[in-house]
Design a protein around this motif. Sequence first.
Motif, short mmCIF file in Angstrom:
data_model
loop_
_atom_site.label_atom_id
_atom_site.label_comp_id
_atom_site.label_asym_id
_atom_site.label_seq_id
_atom_site.Cartn_x
_atom_site.Cartn_y
_atom_site.Cartn_z
N ARG A 199 -2.98 -60.15 -25.86
CA ARG A 199 -3.19 -60.46 -24.44
C ARG A 199 -2.40 -59.49 -23.57
N SER A 200 -3.13 -58.70 -22.80
CA SER A 200 -2.56 -57.60 -22.01
C SER A 200 -1.22 -57.11 -22.56
N PRO A 201 -1.30 -56.48 -23.75
CA PRO A 201 -0.06 -56.07 -24.41
C PRO A 201 0.65 -54.94 -23.67
N LEU A 202 1.93 -54.90 -23.83
CA LEU A 202 2.71 -53.76 -23.37
C LEU A 202 2.61 -52.71 -24.47
N SER A 203 2.20 -51.48 -24.11
CA SER A 203 2.02 -50.45 -25.14
C SER A 203 3.16 -49.45 -25.13
N PHE A 204 3.62 -49.12 -26.31
CA PHE A 204 4.60 -48.06 -26.49
C PHE A 204 3.98 -47.04 -27.41
N VAL A 205 3.53 -45.94 -26.85
CA VAL A 205 2.84 -44.96 -27.65
C VAL A 205 3.54 -43.60 -27.54
N THR A 206 4.09 -43.13 -28.65
CA THR A 206 4.74 -41.82 -28.66
C THR A 206 3.66 -40.75 -28.67
N PRO A 207 3.82 -39.69 -27.87
CA PRO A 207 2.83 -38.61 -27.92
C PRO A 207 2.76 -38.04 -29.34
N VAL A 208 1.58 -37.60 -29.77
CA VAL A 208 1.45 -37.14 -31.15
C VAL A 208 2.11 -35.77 -31.39
N PHE A 209 2.24 -34.98 -30.33
CA PHE A 209 2.75 -33.62 -30.50
C PHE A 209 4.20 -33.60 -30.99
N ARG A 210 4.43 -32.88 -32.08
CA ARG A 210 5.80 -32.70 -32.58
C ARG A 210 6.10 -31.22 -32.66
N SER A 211 6.94 -30.77 -31.73
CA SER A 211 7.12 -29.33 -31.56
C SER A 211 7.85 -28.68 -32.74
N ASN A 212 8.52 -29.46 -33.58
CA ASN A 212 9.24 -28.82 -34.70
C ASN A 212 8.33 -28.54 -35.90
N LEU A 213 7.07 -28.97 -35.81
CA LEU A 213 6.15 -28.71 -36.93
C LEU A 213 5.31 -27.46 -36.65
N HIS A 214 5.33 -26.54 -37.59
CA HIS A 214 4.48 -25.35 -37.47
C HIS A 214 3.26 -25.53 -38.35
N TYR A 215 2.07 -25.48 -37.71
CA TYR A 215 0.83 -25.66 -38.46
C TYR A 215 0.14 -24.33 -38.71
N ASP A 216 -0.35 -24.13 -39.94
CA ASP A 216 -1.26 -23.00 -40.16
C ASP A 216 -2.26 -23.29 -41.27
N VAL A 217 -3.28 -22.44 -41.32
CA VAL A 217 -4.34 -22.61 -42.30
C VAL A 217 -4.55 -21.29 -43.02
N ILE A 218 -4.56 -21.34 -44.34
CA ILE A 218 -4.78 -20.13 -45.14
C ILE A 218 -6.04 -20.35 -45.97
N PHE A 219 -6.95 -19.38 -45.93
CA PHE A 219 -8.17 -19.50 -46.74
C PHE A 219 -7.83 -19.14 -48.19
N ARG A 220 -7.89 -20.16 -49.03
CA ARG A 220 -7.42 -20.00 -50.42
C ARG A 220 -8.22 -18.95 -51.18
N GLU A 221 -9.55 -18.93 -50.95
CA GLU A 221 -10.38 -18.02 -51.74
C GLU A 221 -10.19 -16.54 -51.38
N LEU A 222 -9.51 -16.28 -50.28
CA LEU A 222 -9.28 -14.88 -49.92
C LEU A 222 -8.03 -14.32 -50.59
N LEU A 223 -7.32 -15.18 -51.29
CA LEU A 223 -6.05 -14.76 -51.85
C LEU A 223 -6.21 -14.23 -53.28
N PRO A 224 -5.58 -13.09 -53.58
CA PRO A 224 -5.65 -12.58 -54.95
C PRO A 224 -4.96 -13.54 -55.93
N ASN A 225 -3.85 -14.12 -55.51
CA ASN A 225 -3.15 -15.07 -56.37
C ASN A 225 -2.64 -16.26 -55.56
#
Length: 442
Positions: A199-225
Amino acid sequence: MTTALKQALKTHFGFDNFRSKVQEDVVKVVVKGDRDVFVCMPTGAGKSLCYQLPAVMAEGITLVISPLIALIQDQVDHLKSLNIAACSINSKLPAGERSLILADLGSSSPKLKLLYITPEMVASPTFQPCLTGLCSRGLLSYLAVDEAHCVSQWGHDFRPDYLKLGELRGRLPGVPCLALTATAPKNVQEDVVQSLRLRSPLSFVTPVFRSNLHYDVIFRELLPNPYLHLYAFIQKSLALDSGSNRQGCGIVYCRTRDGCETVAHQLTKLGVLAKPYHAGLRPGDRTEHQNEWMQGKVLVIVATISFGMGVDKASVRFVAHWNLAKSLASYYQESGRAGRDGLPSSCRIYYSPKDKEQMNFLIRKEVGRRQEKRGSAKEADKAAITDFDAMVSFCAQEACRHATISKFFGDKTPSCAGSCDFCRNPKAVRAQLERAAVLCTK
Ligand code: ADP
Ligand code: MG
Ligand code: ZN
């Protein structure tokens, strides 16, 4: 009031301070007891305390709903070690213990403070009268629903039994209800509020962004090893060659048991001790590997997603995905196990379009199987497919990874400031996509 709360925090839990302003604010509102509350904070933020502290300070009993017996057991053991009267009624409980608990609950002044149950138990005939009795005698202080995203068909962990909780809530008027979760996109948040009839709850929502996390993507099949590449990533993330004595560790997620075994073996061969964790191991070995990793004797655990629920380690410096997560929400949660201490940490996906096709096939097959059984398409099935598609786009697009995640969860665009591969070097991201496209047409 703050001093009384801090006193109780110290006396019962041994903490000098609240972990955050939000944790303190939530506890204050809950203790006041006149509002329903919705809490969405990352794993490790200390959500349990938001109901545990009010529970020990209240007169009656707090009913906690949690999805897994293993999670419940951890919490109950922890509370017992703090001398807090907590227990759980579940299907695995011996009859003798169960009747002792029910006797206490039926007494005029029960000793119990926190009672944990799974959503399946809620509807059980043995438990129903007990609950009604507690409620009519005014002995229920709070209803806490942990991992509340499980109530939503849009969520990544939908549990049909969670739907029963709305009805339960309806039968406990006047008992303040708290819903807690670590991951909830906007539509899931709305679902939770509606299904649990908050019933009309009070919401506490932390933003999802976490600046200490570095994200990247590497295409595995392009790698020699690929294994050597992963090894180099681990070395860098753990600063193994810098001679620093900062003790960090990491997680590599694989989809299959074989994958876990192979990656763990290859990494160990290259020189970093890595152990597998999956359902195919003997339970003793699995627990041992987890403990060795928790204690820092093993730096890298190579695991299926069964690993991590309830695992809380602050110094995880990297989370690598050797295979895709099944949805972007799952990926956010799994990768979010990195950097809980706030220090810079890396989250990397080793993306493989072949692997993607395989998962795509499996997910659609599973959805088809469920639809055949039921004869119709359900929202949850569509969600499984769109959530996986969001995971794929995350890897295959030219855009800020943090922005994609924030957008998915309905947050505004964060200022990434170089905390992802795209923002750091968009040309390199494009070059990788172009090379992958060439590979695909070969
Ligand atoms: P969540 O459910 O949000 O993932 P938990 O409730 O499991 O997080 O808490 C994570 C860890 O934080 C636990 O080890 C808990 O003991 C610890 N913790 C909670 N509150 C505090 C506090 N005020 N000070 C220090 N540690 C805390
Ligand atoms: Mg929790
Ligand atoms: Zn970015």
